[in-house]
Design a protein around this motif. Sequence first.
Motif, PDB file in Angstrom:
ATOM      1  N   ALA A  60      41.682  48.851  -5.202  1.00 26.80           N
ATOM      2  CA  ALA A  60      40.318  48.633  -5.680  1.00 26.80           C
ATOM      3  C   ALA A  60      40.253  47.392  -6.565  1.00 26.80           C
ATOM      4  O   ALA A  60      39.166  46.863  -6.822  1.00 26.80           O
ATOM      5  N   THR A  61      41.423  46.911  -7.008  1.00 32.62           N
ATOM      6  CA  THR A  61      41.527  45.631  -7.723  1.00 32.62           C
ATOM      7  C   THR A  61      40.920  44.500  -6.909  1.00 32.62           C
ATOM      8  O   THR A  61      40.345  43.548  -7.456  1.00 32.62           O
ATOM      9  N   LYS A  62      41.050  44.568  -5.588  1.00 32.11           N
ATOM     10  CA  LYS A  62      40.609  43.485  -4.716  1.00 32.11           C
ATOM     11  C   LYS A  62      39.131  43.139  -4.919  1.00 32.11           C
ATOM     12  O   LYS A  62      38.733  41.974  -4.758  1.00 32.11           O
ATOM     13  N   LEU A  63      38.306  44.116  -5.273  1.00 31.71           N
ATOM     14  CA  LEU A  63      36.892  43.842  -5.502  1.00 31.71           C
ATOM     15  C   LEU A  63      36.706  42.858  -6.644  1.00 31.71           C
ATOM     16  O   LEU A  63      35.850  41.970  -6.579  1.00 31.71           O
ATOM     17  N   SER A  64      37.505  42.987  -7.706  1.00 32.93           N
ATOM     18  CA  SER A  64      37.392  42.072  -8.846  1.00 32.93           C
ATOM     19  C   SER A  64      37.883  40.677  -8.493  1.00 32.93           C
ATOM     20  O   SER A  64      37.236  39.669  -8.826  1.00 32.93           O
ATOM     21  N   SER A 203      41.822  45.456 -17.142  1.00 35.13           N
ATOM     22  CA  SER A 203      42.790  44.389 -17.399  1.00 35.13           C
ATOM     23  C   SER A 203      44.073  44.659 -16.616  1.00 35.13           C
ATOM     24  O   SER A 203      44.253  45.738 -16.051  1.00 35.13           O
ATOM     25  N   PHE A 204      44.963  43.668 -16.599  1.00 35.84           N
ATOM     26  CA  PHE A 204      46.311  43.869 -16.071  1.00 35.84           C
ATOM     27  C   PHE A 204      47.239  44.457 -17.128  1.00 35.84           C
ATOM     28  O   PHE A 204      48.323  44.945 -16.803  1.00 35.84           O
ATOM     29  N   HIS A 205      46.827  44.385 -18.394  1.00 34.32           N
ATOM     30  CA  HIS A 205      47.697  44.796 -19.498  1.00 34.32           C
ATOM     31  C   HIS A 205      46.898  45.625 -20.498  1.00 34.32           C
ATOM     32  O   HIS A 205      45.729  45.325 -20.772  1.00 34.32           O
ATOM     33  N   GLY A 248      46.558  40.203  -7.675  1.00 36.30           N
ATOM     34  CA  GLY A 248      45.128  40.194  -7.376  1.00 36.30           C
ATOM     35  C   GLY A 248      44.740  41.215  -6.332  1.00 36.30           C
ATOM     36  O   GLY A 248      43.562  41.518  -6.155  1.00 36.30           O
ATOM     37  N   GLY A 249      45.740  41.781  -5.655  1.00 32.27           N
ATOM     38  CA  GLY A 249      45.459  42.780  -4.633  1.00 32.27           C
ATOM     39  C   GLY A 249      45.628  44.209  -5.090  1.00 32.27           C
ATOM     40  O   GLY A 249      45.240  45.132  -4.367  1.00 32.27           O
ATOM     41  N   GLY A 336      32.531  47.709   0.042  1.00 34.20           N
ATOM     42  CA  GLY A 336      33.434  48.260  -0.969  1.00 34.20           C
ATOM     43  C   GLY A 336      34.867  48.279  -0.490  1.00 34.20           C
ATOM     44  O   GLY A 336      35.247  47.589   0.460  1.00 34.20           O
ATOM     45  N   TRP A 337      35.679  49.088  -1.165  1.00 34.77           N
ATOM     46  CA  TRP A 337      37.072  49.295  -0.775  1.00 34.77           C
ATOM     47  C   TRP A 337      37.613  50.501  -1.516  1.00 34.77           C
ATOM     48  O   TRP A 337      36.901  51.136  -2.314  1.00 34.77           O
TER      49      TRP A 337
END
Length: 389
Positions: A60-64, A203-205, A248-249, A336-337
Amino acid sequence: MNFKSLDCYLDRFYREKNIPGLGISIYKDGKQIHMYCTGFADVEKKIPFAQDTMINLYSATKLSTCTAALRLVEKGLIRLTDPVEKYLPEMAGVKVRQENGQLLAPKNKMLIRHLFSMSAGFSYGRDLPALRELLIRTNGRPTTRQAMEALAKEPLLFESGSRFQYSFCHDVLGALMEVVCGDTLDHILRRELFDPMDMPDTSFHLNEQQRKRLAPEYSHFNGKNDTADAVTFREGVDMGLGPVYESGGGGLISCVRDYGKLAAMLANGGIAPNGKRILSADTIAKMQENQLTEEGKKDFEAFGGWSKAGYGYGLGVRVLMDRERNNSLSENGELGWDGALGCYFASDPKSGIAIFYAQQEEGSKWYEYHGMIRNYVYACILGSEERNE
């Protein structure tokens, strides 16, 4: 609006579908109309699943990533028709594996739009020789940019633009964004999306306060006796490429309260719930356009199985093209995803309806009931509107 039937359906997931906990956020025309959480974020500690429970989004990260990249397109920093090698020079030397195993130079340039549409020709192989060598050389701490340099040493599976293959495409897009902006992907996403949209928990962190809200990931949870094969606390997903790599994926962490805002924006003509414009309506319309060839459509449907029946693939998103084939109450153009542990993201620009559903359990067949969740949402909204007429 009355969402009692939806809530009752979700309440049964603990025992019937072995989901320890879940949350859902629903928007209509940019306004939140329902938020519901049930079950536990942590079953052993009896911590309820809440709207601010931190979860790994996986894909679902892919949407961002794709939404932020389209912001760069709108700003004129990149174009969909630009060759990828313009920003990632190593991609100029990539080869294409032929059916006979021979490696040849590509006939066509890999374009940025091929990264969006998963048609560049990459794989999702995390055990590729070049990536293994990179991990050794960097002591398990390669940057996103270094990982893409290594990936370029591996051959493509097909000519860019000719087929669909779920792959590292959006990771490559993230690395390209880093080059264009001269910054890390985490900072780019925060600047382009998360800060303007008031999404402080994406975030990633994680900081220490967020880390306390992180839900464990359950493997094959059994709601009948509250057991699981494995319980893992995983802060972000690095695709096996180490803690520095920002995927990013699939690497973002968020919560239902935050990520529902992104779904709402895409369903509301590009305007976020706080009133700020993030994308133009024209850009969202481009996202909804199927990008795949006829061969690519076959690849996509075979990849998604019956859950993707009636869908095509646009600029980084699945796009509903035939609602009857999918038995869907959403409108054609819904986009979406999903995410590997069961997150579900759906934005419907025509109706203005947006859904973000979250769970953290990998053994359930979430792809079999996401459509049912979607239809429950629509039935509740449409039924309420009909009663109010």
